[in-house]
Write an enzyme that holds these catalytic residues in place. Structure first.
Site, PDB file in Angstrom:
ATOM      1  N   ALA A 157       0.814  -1.126  -0.239  1.00 47.49           N
ATOM      2  CA  ALA A 157      -0.057   0.011   0.212  1.00 47.49           C
ATOM      3  C   ALA A 157       0.973   1.362  -0.005  1.00 47.49           C
ATOM      4  CB  ALA A 157      -0.752  -0.018   1.156  1.00 47.49           C
ATOM      5  N   ASN A 158       0.418   2.190  -0.621  1.00 45.30           N
ATOM      6  CA  ASN A 158       1.175   3.606  -0.768  1.00 45.30           C
ATOM      7  C   ASN A 158       2.570   3.461  -1.654  1.00 45.30           C
ATOM      8  OD1 ASN A 158      -0.919   5.158   0.305  1.00 45.30           O
ATOM      9  ND2 ASN A 158      -0.172   4.404   2.180  1.00 45.30           N
ATOM     10  N   ASP A 181      -9.928   2.125  -8.368  1.00 42.02           N
ATOM     11  CA  ASP A 181     -10.042   3.462  -7.875  1.00 42.02           C
ATOM     12  C   ASP A 181      -8.907   3.804  -6.702  1.00 42.02           C
ATOM     13  OD1 ASP A 181     -12.184   4.239  -9.500  1.00 42.02           O
ATOM     14  OD2 ASP A 181     -13.669   3.722  -8.014  1.00 42.02           O
ATOM     15  N   GLU A 186      -3.885   6.600  -5.105  1.00 39.16           N
ATOM     16  CA  GLU A 186      -2.453   6.574  -4.773  1.00 39.16           C
ATOM     17  C   GLU A 186      -1.791   7.475  -5.658  1.00 39.16           C
ATOM     18  OE1 GLU A 186       0.242   3.443  -3.903  1.00 39.16           O
ATOM     19  OE2 GLU A 186      -1.281   1.997  -3.034  1.00 39.16           O
ATOM     20  N   GLY A 223      -9.708  -2.926 -11.771  1.00 38.50           N
ATOM     21  CA  GLY A 223      -9.887  -3.233 -10.132  1.00 38.50           C
ATOM     22  C   GLY A 223     -11.430  -3.734  -9.921  1.00 38.50           C
ATOM     23  N   ARG A 288     -13.725  -7.930   3.685  1.00 36.04           N
ATOM     24  CA  ARG A 288     -13.110  -8.029   2.355  1.00 36.04           C
ATOM     25  C   ARG A 288     -12.872  -9.337   2.032  1.00 36.04           C
ATOM     26  NH1 ARG A 288     -11.124  -3.127   0.924  1.00 36.04           N
ATOM     27  NH2 ARG A 288      -9.884  -4.165  -0.604  1.00 36.04           N
TER      28      ARG A 288
END
Length: 507
Positions: A157-158, A181, A186, A223, A288
């Site tokens: 992540a990031n 998205d 990011e 995605g 999730r």
């Protein structure tokens, strides 16, 4: 082709010299099926004629032909684009080379087209098909258009956001994100943050005027949700998005900055949702492992809970806007939005304040259209006029709220309810009735106890202290926020949703 050469010479010697007309005429004469401007030609290549084709029935009466192939954009159904081609031939090598050279020179003059791109691929998003989609559907088109790319496959992540703060971005003509998205967010935060840092702008200052980004962003949808791509192109299709990037389309986009107590939280380009949509996201994050079905389950649970939230909304109306949120037409962009941008600086700040109990507070920078809601949360929201559509859904019965939600899936006016208010705003603030003190141990304990009771009885229909904000699919736990819309802060490789072509023009 001799007729076309004479037409070209005529146009070239005249004062108008519109080669677009000549080449459109070329397609019309020889194929009688389509007409395209030069701006939508992808590339032109010399074509080798082998013996098999040379002796085929169509060319057998000609001397040895010389040929070239033109690859171009062809529109298909439901806003999809495809790469098509047509081959031209003649008996004169010089004339053939002249056409090739002339077309290549015209394409080189299209300075809006990218030549070198930075590509980020999220291999974990959606159905984990991002890398395959890029390699199989996008790379061949980029190669055809002679576009080179440096590819970075994100590992955590990031990753993309952090990378954009360190990498030399001056050598690129744009940044492409392959994913959903979340991946776009990011890249968005990395590019805007890098631009502000390089220009010495403090992002934590909610009154700061942000500097526009020079690089355009391209979105290759891969995605679980691709709302930004759908709302700006009209379809979630990798080939269509790649072709928009290749021909160098450009679409300005507003970006909202979100602050809490003079601290920057997030940027938003589509939806800021408090109450209903915030609760759905918060609940779905615990599920999730269920995949996309978690949104349906969480939405049903949140609807039954029917929680409302009490607070105060203060907003600055956007004056001199083009149209209103209740227009029965799609979002504006381009010249009309640029006119709005010039007028915006002349507005007088007269804030309006609304208090009450709300089931949902939504701010839409764009229509937020998606396959399940073709018109979106705010069908007439503008992409680049420096405003956001603020939608307030007051406390009402479950039946009325269901009627409102159903309006998102059909053509009816979703704002035609007494409990729904919509305003076009430049800035807005929200403050919960309950003191927003996340550091208070006593208040935290009260929240936990109250929240536990409501989770045990999901149909309680009560007022809770605070919800969370859904910021483009990410949770913001601070209920009290300050939002400001920054006009045309970003550019996308897109052109907006086009009018549907006639049936005869579709493949």
């Amino acid at each position: 082709i001799a007729r076309l050469a004479r037409l070209r010479d005529f146009l070239w010697c005249s004062d108008i010299s519109p080669f677009n007309i000549a080449f459109s005429y070329c397609f019309s004469v020889l194929t009688d099926t389509c007409s395209v401007p030069v701006s939508e030609i992808i590339t032109v290549e010399e074509t080798e004629i082998d013996e098999k084709h040379y002796h085929s029935g169509k060319w057998q009466k000609m001397a040895k032909p010389y040929a070239f192939t033109v690859y171009y954009v062809k529109r298909a159904r439901r806003h999809r684009w495809r790469c098509s081609h047509v081959t031209f031939w003649c008996t004169e090598e010089g004339l053939c080379n002249q056409w090739i050279q002339t077309l290549k020179e015209l394409l080189e003059k299209l300075t809006c087209r990218p030549k070198h791109l930075l590509v980020y691929i999220n291999p974990f998003g959606g159905k984990r098909q991002g890398k395959r989609i890029y390699e199989q559907k996008v790379v061949p088109l980029f190669n055809l258009a002679s576009i080179t790319a440096d590819v970075i496959v994100t590992e955590h992540a990031n990753h993309a956001k952090d990378s954009l703060f360190e990498i030399n971005i001056e050598k690129y003509d744009g940044v492409v994100c392959v994913g959903g998205d979340g991946m776009f967010s990011e890249v968005l935060h990395g590019l805007i943050g890098r631009t502000q840092r390089d220009c010495g702008v403090d992002q934590n200052n909610p009154k700061a005027s942000l500097v526009q980004c020079n690089l355009r962003i391209g979105i290759i949808p891969a995605g679980s949700t691709d709302c930004v791509c759908y709302a700006t192109v009209g379809v979630n299709d990798p080939v269509t998005s790649a072709l928009h990037i290749i021909i160098g389309d450009s679409l300005a986009m507003d970006v909202s900055s979100v602050h809490h107590n003079n601290t920057f939280l997030k940027y938003s380009v589509s939806l800021l949702g408090y109450g209903f949509y915030g609760d759905i996201l918060r609940d779905s994050e615990k599920k999730r492992w269920m995949g996309l079905i978690r949104y349906d389950l969480s939405g049903f649970k949140t609807f039954l809970s029917h929680h409302c939230y009490e607070g105060t909304v203060a907003f600055l109306p956007a004056q001199h806007t083009v149209g209103s949120p209740r227009d029965k037409k799609s979002s504006f962009h381009g010249a009309e939005c640029r006119q709005k941008k010039r007028l915006g600086s002349e507005e007088v700040e007269e804030w309006k304040v609304i208090q009450g109990k709300f089931l949902a507070i939504n701010a839409a920078n764009m229509s937020c259209a998606c396959p399940r809601s073709p018109k979106g949360l705010s069908p007439a929201a503008h992409l680049a006029d420096g405003s956001s559509d603020l939608i307030l859904v007051r406390k009402c019965s479950r039946l009325n709220f269901l009627r409102y939600l159903i309006r998102h899936t059909n053509q009816d006016d979703q704002f035609d309810f007494a409990f729904v208010e919509v305003y076009r705003v430049r800035k807005f603030q929200f403050t919960s009735k309950h003191v927003d003190d996340e550091d208070g141990d006593l208040k935290d304990l009260g929240k936990k106890r109250f929240g536990q009771i409501c989770s045990d009885h999901p149909a309680c229909c009560c007022s809770l202290p605070n919800s969370t904000w859904n910021c483009d699919g990410e949770i913001l736990n601070n209920s009290a926020i300050e939002v400001r819309v920054h006009c045309q802060l970003l550019q996308l490789f897109a052109r907006g949703i086009e009018e549907t072509p006639t049936q005869e023009a579709l493949s």
